[in-house]
Design an enzyme around this catalytic site. Sequence first.
Site, short mmCIF file in Angstrom:
data_model
loop_
_atom_site.label_atom_id
_atom_site.label_comp_id
_atom_site.label_asym_id
_atom_site.label_seq_id
_atom_site.Cartn_x
_atom_site.Cartn_y
_atom_site.Cartn_z
N SER A 163 0.83 -1.19 0.00
CA SER A 163 0.00 0.00 0.00
C SER A 163 0.87 1.26 0.00
O SER A 163 1.67 1.44 -0.93
CB SER A 163 -0.96 -0.03 1.19
OG SER A 163 -1.94 0.97 1.06
N ASP A 399 -7.95 -5.93 -6.16
CA ASP A 399 -7.84 -4.65 -5.45
C ASP A 399 -8.14 -3.52 -6.42
O ASP A 399 -7.54 -3.45 -7.49
CB ASP A 399 -6.43 -4.49 -4.88
CG ASP A 399 -6.20 -3.12 -4.25
OD1 ASP A 399 -7.17 -2.53 -3.75
OD2 ASP A 399 -5.04 -2.67 -4.25
N HIS A 459 -5.95 -6.17 -1.87
CA HIS A 459 -4.94 -5.16 -1.56
C HIS A 459 -3.84 -5.72 -0.66
O HIS A 459 -2.67 -5.42 -0.84
CB HIS A 459 -5.64 -3.99 -0.86
CG HIS A 459 -4.80 -2.78 -0.65
ND1 HIS A 459 -4.31 -2.01 -1.69
CD2 HIS A 459 -4.35 -2.18 0.49
CE1 HIS A 459 -3.62 -0.99 -1.20
NE2 HIS A 459 -3.62 -1.08 0.12
#
Length: 482
Positions: A163, A399, A459
């Site tokens: 991320s 994601d 994600h």
Amino acid sequence: MMMRCVNGQTAQDHLVTQLPGLSGNIGVKSYTGYLLANATRGRYLFYWFFESMRNPSQDPLVMWTNGGPGCSSLGGEASEHGLFLVNADGATITRNPYSWNRVSNILYIEQPVGVGFSYSNSTDDYQNLNDVQAASDMNNALRDFLTRFPQFIGRETYLAGESYGGVYVPTTAYNIVEGNGKGQQPYVNLVGILVGNGVTDAEADSNSIPPMMKYHSLISIKYYEEGYKACQGDFYANQNLPACQKFLTDSSNAMGNINPYYIYDSCPWLGINLQQKLKTTQEMTFQVLDPKTQQPVKIHPLFQMYKHGGWSKRVANERNFAPRFETDAPCVPNQSIAKYFRRLDVQQALGVRRKTADPNGWNICTGIINYTQVYSTILPFYAKLLPHIRILVYSGDTDMVVNGLGTQAAIDKLQLQETSSWRTWEFDSALGTVVGGYIRKFEKSGKGLTFITVRGAGHMVPLVKPDSAFYMFKNFIDGTCC
């Protein structure tokens, strides 16, 4: 002078011998402590280290960070690839058969200061955090770890994260390379980095979100085409045009209460009742600087969902109430993790010596910090790193927040030589040989950059596909892949 123990750690470091909620012994050497990140300001980063279960004297050292900004790397340990996963009851933990310390010595660092148990003696630091300072602190903290554990000096070392780790990892890696070149000690034998669903390039990342929504039927093709026209072919550059802004907001709201980090899942623990209970007009400050003017710029919430306030804004806009003050990562069942790490007996077992900077106690993501994103693109760092280290960029393909379409578009901007075109990668699972995802390889100056998708992952890849993630990780650090 600090007295050094025979096995390398100092009296500052805490040997973890037992954990509440665990049945049986820990089974590996594990240490916690506070690493010095900045002596002048008195910044210290909390860490949790696990020796490798395979060959601790030979296996590489891997430093892991989660994203946010403001999210704890203990969340990565407790829910993704750590040796111990926190169960839903928040009271017990389970051994993870796919823990990454099965093949590496892994170091989880909570950063920047203000996150988790990390702190600064200069408390105004919490309101003045940014990419430059975070990279410097991580570099210093890693070298402090090597000073305390000299058996890892010269050992192959990797940085890894996901991320917003897409910013943390390359910037820290370059800080380390520069520090090595200037003679900073101890020397870090950095050989590679791994970035999962990482923030890479604002333009490419943002412009990929509406197409991702179209391709996965989250908005209609007709509405996408209308939006493409309203945004004049560039969603990011023209996001503040009234017609374009309306398209982005309406598209965001049209998704409903799904999990954008794993689009085929709902988001029940971010339900409206919970939102209404926790709503407040306050939210974490996160600034993005224009690379030319160095002034803050306005970014649409749809393009900021990787920041834990962005999803709050989206749901708030949809339901017409004030966004909540995010103190946890959205759409992740993390209250059990927070419950576990807030326990006094757990903190005692981990050698925690002081209260958290967050007055609410330990949270998987904190709301007390103000953080400025200095770099709108990380591509220059990749270009500088490629002559020195190997790079693996992996992407869970369900994601939407930081999706593989945008990551590929960003990588293509580097204009690298493609050495292996799109193909499948496979691994042996309990069901037999399966397709783990797809792979592209690039090269520059003899070093490689590999892009990998992980099929069916979101994600946080190891959370959804722990077996695929472990296979990918093991083969990368062993040099048998990518």
